[in-house]
Design an enzyme around this catalytic site. Structure first.
Site, mmCIF file in Angstrom:
data_model
loop_
_atom_site.group_PDB
_atom_site.id
_atom_site.type_symbol
_atom_site.label_atom_id
_atom_site.label_comp_id
_atom_site.label_asym_id
_atom_site.label_seq_id
_atom_site.Cartn_x
_atom_site.Cartn_y
_atom_site.Cartn_z
ATOM 1 N N TYR A 171 -28.532 20.650 72.069
ATOM 2 C CA TYR A 171 -28.017 20.564 70.694
ATOM 3 C C TYR A 171 -29.019 19.844 69.779
ATOM 4 O O TYR A 171 -29.315 20.310 68.680
ATOM 5 C CB TYR A 171 -26.687 19.821 70.721
ATOM 6 N N LYS A 175 -31.018 21.359 66.572
ATOM 7 C CA LYS A 175 -30.841 20.800 65.230
ATOM 8 C C LYS A 175 -32.156 20.296 64.650
ATOM 9 O O LYS A 175 -32.399 20.420 63.442
ATOM 10 C CB LYS A 175 -29.806 19.677 65.275
#
Length: 294
Positions: A171, A175
């Site tokens: 993640y 990002k």
């Protein structure tokens, strides 16, 4: 008169949470909205047309304009169909809000290839795919001599910018990639009349409630009438502003939570050491030993 009157926007992941608040505010401010949501579970599995349709029903009941999309933005074809739907339904496309995301948290030593690939696909590839097809559309319009005043708002995260979170390598990497993608896209697309910015939001969503160590914080109850600092509705006004036709900002990443908006800066030079001779391992070690590890 709304701040987004006459604008046509595609918002991904708009069936729930932060994306839903974006869609509701955009419509209330006069935008026609394509509410995109595959309707899957937190980990991206499954699909359900219900969430997107429910948001559309809420918008149209209030007198707004919206249509639903369940296109999978993690695929080039799904992203293409999403952009095409906006143009077919409303005649043009002015704004893209990339918001769709999933979680498959795991520590690196135990992370599977599927956990890595799924998160990178939905977040990073999903942003890039929609950006690609929207950029091609805007480029063609600009080349044809048509005026373009478009905006893209991507969704990064503190996990990939200022607060790396253990257990979220997939993640956080996605990002951080989105933040970098935003800067590159801003530089490339300015010539076609397109601005590109990103936000790094903190809010109460089904994903943050499911994040280990964070669920209890976000789940705290707020007394009626008190300001709810974790409400996802706090994120939408910044995104709506960045989507307005005359907003001047581009190539920026903004952290946003509750009543706070912060302008973020990326990697910067903290220390420098130089030599006029070839480096040796010992000399490198000697020079760097003066720098305090952080």
């Amino acid at each position: 008169m709304g701040a987004l009157d006459g604008r046509v926007a595609v918002i991904t992941g708009a069936g729930r949470g932060i994306g839903r608040e974006h869609a509701l505010l955009f419509a209330a401010e006069g935008a026609a909205v394509v509410v995109n949501d595959l309707g899957g579970a937190n980990d991206g599995s499954g699909s359900d047309a219900g969430p997107a349709q429910e948001v559309v029903a809420e918008i149209t009941a209030a007198g707004g304009k919206a249509v639903a999309s369940t296109a999978d933005v993690a695929t080039w074809d799904g992203a293409s169909r999403l952009v095409e739907q906006a143009v077919a339904e409303f005649g043009k496309l002015d704004v893209v809000v990339n918001n769709a995301g999933i979680l498959r948290d795991a520590f690196l030593a135990g992370m599977t290839e599927a956990q890595w690939d799924a998160v990178i696909a939905v977040h990073l590839k999903g942003h890039a795919a929609v950006l690609h097809h929207a950029a091609a559309y805007w480029k063609a319009r600009a080349k044809a001599g048509e005026p373009v005043a478009a905006a893209v708002i991507n969704t990064a995260s503190a996990s990939g910018t200022t607060l790396p979170n253990a257990g979220q390598a997939n993640y956080g990497a996605a990002k951080a990639g989105i933040a970098a993608l935003t800067l590159v896209a801003a530089a490339e697309l300015e010539r076609y009349g397109v601005r590109v910015n990103a936000i790094a939001p903190i809010a109460r969503t089904r994903l943050t409630l499911a994040t280990p160590g964070m669920g209890a914080i976000f789940a705290q109850e707020v007394e009626e009438g008190e300001f709810d600092a974790f409400s996802p509705a706090n994120i939408a006004p910044l995104v709506a502003y960045l989507a307005t036709e005359r907003c001047p900002h581009t190539g920026q990443v903004f952290a946003v939570q509750g009543g706070s908006i912060q302008l973020l800066r990326g990697w910067s030079v903290a220390e420098t050491t130089e030599t006029e001779d070839p480096w040796t391992i010992g000399e490198v070690g000697s020079r760097l030993s003066a720098w305090s590890p952080t």
